[in-house]
Design an enzyme around this catalytic site. Structure first.
Site, PDB file in Angstrom:
ATOM      1  CE  LYS A 153      -2.290  -1.903   3.478  1.00  0.00           C
ATOM      2  NZ  LYS A 153      -2.019  -3.334   3.274  1.00  0.00           N
ATOM      3  CB  ILE A 154       3.508   2.509   2.297  1.00  0.00           C
ATOM      4  CG1 ILE A 154       2.544   2.560   3.479  1.00  0.00           C
ATOM      5  CG2 ILE A 154       4.479   3.683   2.352  1.00  0.00           C
ATOM      6  CD1 ILE A 154       3.166   2.261   4.831  1.00  0.00           C
ATOM      7  CG  ASP A 173       6.359  -6.811  -3.228  1.00  0.00           C
ATOM      8  OD1 ASP A 173       5.974  -5.871  -2.510  1.00  0.00           O
ATOM      9  OD2 ASP A 173       5.913  -7.983  -3.100  1.00  0.00           O
ATOM     10  N   PRO A 205       7.531  -5.056   5.229  1.00  0.00           N
ATOM     11  CG  PRO A 205       6.113  -6.888   5.466  1.00  0.00           C
ATOM     12  CD  PRO A 205       6.684  -5.967   4.443  1.00  0.00           C
ATOM     13  CG  ASN A 210      12.602  -8.361   5.776  1.00  0.00           C
ATOM     14  OD1 ASN A 210      12.630  -8.324   7.005  1.00  0.00           O
ATOM     15  ND2 ASN A 210      11.574  -7.932   5.075  1.00  0.00           N
ATOM     16  CB  THR A 231       9.472   5.431   6.091  1.00  0.00           C
ATOM     17  OG1 THR A 231       9.075   4.770   4.885  1.00  0.00           O
ATOM     18  CG2 THR A 231      10.106   6.769   5.765  1.00  0.00           C
ATOM     19  NE  ARG A 233       7.349  -1.555  12.506  1.00  0.00           N
ATOM     20  CZ  ARG A 233       6.494  -0.596  12.148  1.00  0.00           C
ATOM     21  NH1 ARG A 233       6.916   0.479  11.521  1.00  0.00           N
ATOM     22  NH2 ARG A 233       5.205  -0.710  12.430  1.00  0.00           N
ATOM     23  CG  ASP A 257       9.645   8.070  10.412  1.00  0.00           C
ATOM     24  OD1 ASP A 257       9.805   9.133  11.077  1.00  0.00           O
ATOM     25  OD2 ASP A 257       8.604   7.402  10.454  1.00  0.00           O
ATOM     26  CD  GLU A 262      11.205   2.884  16.174  1.00  0.00           C
ATOM     27  OE1 GLU A 262      11.736   3.132  15.080  1.00  0.00           O
ATOM     28  OE2 GLU A 262       9.975   2.933  16.380  1.00  0.00           O
ATOM     29  CG  HIS A 294       7.930   5.201  14.185  1.00  0.00           C
ATOM     30  ND1 HIS A 294       8.361   3.937  14.452  1.00  0.00           N
ATOM     31  CD2 HIS A 294       6.875   5.065  13.340  1.00  0.00           C
ATOM     32  CE1 HIS A 294       7.592   3.068  13.813  1.00  0.00           C
ATOM     33  NE2 HIS A 294       6.683   3.730  13.127  1.00  0.00           N
TER      34      HIS A 294
HETATM   35  P1  NAI Z   1       1.687  -3.884   2.834  1.00  0.00           P
HETATM   36  O1  NAI Z   1       1.464  -5.180   3.524  1.00  0.00           O
HETATM   37  O2  NAI Z   1       0.572  -3.241   2.088  1.00  0.00           O
HETATM   38  O3  NAI Z   1       2.909  -4.023   1.808  1.00  0.00           O
HETATM   39  C1  NAI Z   1       4.109  -4.657   2.121  1.00  0.00           C
HETATM   40  C2  NAI Z   1       4.717  -5.165   0.811  1.00  0.00           C
HETATM   41  O4  NAI Z   1       6.008  -5.671   1.101  1.00  0.00           O
HETATM   42  C3  NAI Z   1       3.920  -6.298   0.156  1.00  0.00           C
HETATM   43  O5  NAI Z   1       3.712  -6.010  -1.212  1.00  0.00           O
HETATM   44  C4  NAI Z   1       4.814  -7.525   0.352  1.00  0.00           C
HETATM   45  O6  NAI Z   1       4.691  -8.451  -0.714  1.00  0.00           O
HETATM   46  C5  NAI Z   1       6.189  -6.877   0.378  1.00  0.00           C
HETATM   47  N1  NAI Z   1       7.214  -7.681   1.013  1.00  0.00           N
HETATM   48  C6  NAI Z   1       7.103  -8.563   2.037  1.00  0.00           C
HETATM   49  N2  NAI Z   1       8.319  -9.058   2.355  1.00  0.00           N
HETATM   50  C7  NAI Z   1       9.202  -8.470   1.525  1.00  0.00           C
HETATM   51  C8  NAI Z   1      10.610  -8.573   1.354  1.00  0.00           C
HETATM   52  N3  NAI Z   1      11.346  -9.375   2.105  1.00  0.00           N
HETATM   53  N4  NAI Z   1      11.201  -7.803   0.390  1.00  0.00           N
HETATM   54  C9  NAI Z   1      10.455  -6.987  -0.396  1.00  0.00           C
HETATM   55  N5  NAI Z   1       9.123  -6.847  -0.269  1.00  0.00           N
HETATM   56  C10 NAI Z   1       8.509  -7.581   0.675  1.00  0.00           C
HETATM   57  O7  NAI Z   1       2.261  -2.901   3.951  1.00  0.00           O
HETATM   58  P2  NAI Z   1       2.270  -1.304   3.961  1.00  0.00           P
HETATM   59  O8  NAI Z   1       0.997  -0.803   4.544  1.00  0.00           O
HETATM   60  O9  NAI Z   1       2.686  -0.800   2.633  1.00  0.00           O
HETATM   61  O10 NAI Z   1       3.422  -1.018   5.048  1.00  0.00           O
HETATM   62  C11 NAI Z   1       4.753  -1.417   4.837  1.00  0.00           C
HETATM   63  C12 NAI Z   1       5.546  -1.269   6.129  1.00  0.00           C
HETATM   64  O11 NAI Z   1       5.703   0.111   6.437  1.00  0.00           O
HETATM   65  C13 NAI Z   1       4.842  -1.843   7.383  1.00  0.00           C
HETATM   66  O12 NAI Z   1       5.075  -3.233   7.514  1.00  0.00           O
HETATM   67  C14 NAI Z   1       5.477  -1.068   8.503  1.00  0.00           C
HETATM   68  O13 NAI Z   1       6.617  -1.771   8.959  1.00  0.00           O
HETATM   69  C15 NAI Z   1       5.920   0.242   7.830  1.00  0.00           C
HETATM   70  N6  NAI Z   1       5.159   1.391   8.328  1.00  0.00           N
HETATM   71  C16 NAI Z   1       5.834   2.462   8.851  1.00  0.00           C
HETATM   72  C17 NAI Z   1       5.157   3.560   9.332  1.00  0.00           C
HETATM   73  C18 NAI Z   1       5.852   4.773   9.874  1.00  0.00           C
HETATM   74  O14 NAI Z   1       5.214   5.628  10.500  1.00  0.00           O
HETATM   75  N7  NAI Z   1       7.150   4.920   9.683  1.00  0.00           N
HETATM   76  C19 NAI Z   1       3.684   3.574   9.350  1.00  0.00           C
HETATM   77  C20 NAI Z   1       3.071   2.431   8.716  1.00  0.00           C
HETATM   78  C21 NAI Z   1       3.797   1.373   8.243  1.00  0.00           C
END
Ligand code: NAI
Length: 329
Positions: A153-154, A173, A205, A210, A231, A233, A257, A262, A294
């Site tokens: 999504k992001i 991905d 994630p 990873n 941004t 983890r 971020d 942290e 964060h």
């Molecule tokens: P999402 O679940 O929509 O997308 C994650 C994508 O990563 C998926 O397409 C998945 O196939 C892919 N993926 C999984 N393992 C992978 C790997 N080893 N290598 C490459 N791609 C891989 O999650 P979303 O909503 O996009 O969030 C992503 C991450 O952003 C979250 O897991 C969270 O850790 C982080 N986040 C950080 C925030 C902040 O304030 N800094 C706020 C929200 C999320």
């Protein structure tokens, strides 16, 4: 339902109270969830937690003993939860899978632009009556190659933003998205991404597979002077290896971020204390490093959506309505 809300800041109280509309009894605690604060959940069926609350086997067992049945995470990531233990204890874990991917993607762009155009330095120069430009030279983003790791999504919103700026977007991905490919995103293997990208941004994630994805070996394969943005983890980056990369100038810019340690720092005001984390302290000495605590998620729209979904999860659990519960399986 009575819910103990941990790591709760004034803004959490405001947005959660608004979304609750007096349905549940929310008890706010500013303290993080950890073994010593578990007794605060006495009499509660649910605990509501954030990214740095401790949800390991020790805490989950103690919560289960007190009768807690639901962990309502008010975040997307769930790497902090020992899911096997939660399952064994029959504790349901719910999260907020989506609130505002735009908030995080836009903050990622802010980090890139700040680092590239050195806004963090020019702001202070101008305030010192210094208008010299030496050392502030940037580069056009137009035409540069951006590597996106994790295009969910992001990552998808971020890829659109970078495409709209005239960048080439290459991505890794495990599950490529066909629609994005037609929009110009080129999916490639990580080994191919490292040497091609001028900017690498992490949006996957954190998993056991990873951890320290960006390590000493990966850094040697990247373009000299690469810009790294995280941004996602903190654990995705081996911070010590990146510090070595910054010292040798293999890493030209670093925007964070999130940070692997942290939990002891972020979301709190430590300004009257001495910084004990030497690795973090070293990061702060580099002019080409920008760190935010964060805050990528921190927009009005995101807080509203996080609170609404969190309360929806609590409703869904209470009513046994799985369609309203965003359960972590
Ligand atoms: P999402 O679940 O929509 O997308 C994650 C994508 O990563 C998926 O397409 C998945 O196939 C892919 N993926 C999984 N393992 C992978 C790997 N080893 N290598 C490459 N791609 C891989 O999650 P979303 O909503 O996009 O969030 C992503 C991450 O952003 C979250 O897991 C969270 O850790 C982080 N986040 C950080 C925030 C902040 O304030 N800094 C706020 C929200 C999320």
């Amino acid at each position: 339902m009575k819910v103990a809300v941990f790591s709760s800041k004034p803004y959490d109280n405001t947005y959660l109270t608004q979304a609750n509309r007096e349905r549940h009894e929310l008890v706010f605690h500013e303290i993080a969830l950890k073994p010593s604060s578990v007794p605060l959940a006495q009499g509660c069926t649910a605990v509501c937690c954030f990214v740095n609350d401790q949800l390991d086997a020790e805490v989950l067992n103690a919560l289960a003993e007190q009768g807690v049945k639901l962990i309502a995470l008010r975040c997307a990531g769930f790497n902090q939860v020992d899911l096997d233990t939660a399952r064994a204890l029959n504790i349901t874990v719910a999260r907020v899978p989506e609130y505002s991917p735009h908030a995080i993607a836009e903050h990622t762009l802010a980090l890139i632009l700040t680092l590239n155009r050195q806004l963090h330095r020019s702001h202070y120069r101008v305030r010192e009556n210094d208008y010299s430009l030496n050392g502030l030279l940037g580069f056009d983003l137009y035409g540069k190659t951006v590597g996106v790791i994790g295009v969910g999504k992001i990552g998808r919103v971020f890829a659109h933003i970078m495409l709209s700026l005239g960048c080439r977007v290459v991505a890794y991905d495990p599950y490529p998205n066909e629609a994005l490919q037609t929009e110009g995103v080129e999916y490639i293997a990580l080994e191919e991404l490292w040497p091609r990208a001028d900017i690498i941004s992490l949006h996957c994630p954190l998993t056991t597979d990873n951890y320290h994805l960006i390590n000493a070996e990966a850094l040697t394969k990247m373009k000299p002077g690469v810009m790294l943005i995280n941004t996602g983890r903190g654990g995705l980056i081996d911070t010590k290896a990146v510090i070595t990369g910054l010292k040798s100038r293999q890493v030209g810019y670093l925007g964070l971020d999130v940070y692997e340690e942290e939990g002891d720092l972020f979301f709190e005001d430590h300004s009257s204390q001495l910084l004990q984390d030497d690795v973090f302290a070293r990061l702060l000495t580099f002019p080409n490093v920008v760190i935010t605590g964060h805050q990528a998620f921190f927009t009005q729209e995101a807080l509203t959506a996080i609170s609404e979904t969190t309360l929806e999860n609590i409703d869904g659990f209470e009513q046994g309505d799985l369609t309203r519960l965003h359960k972590v399986e």
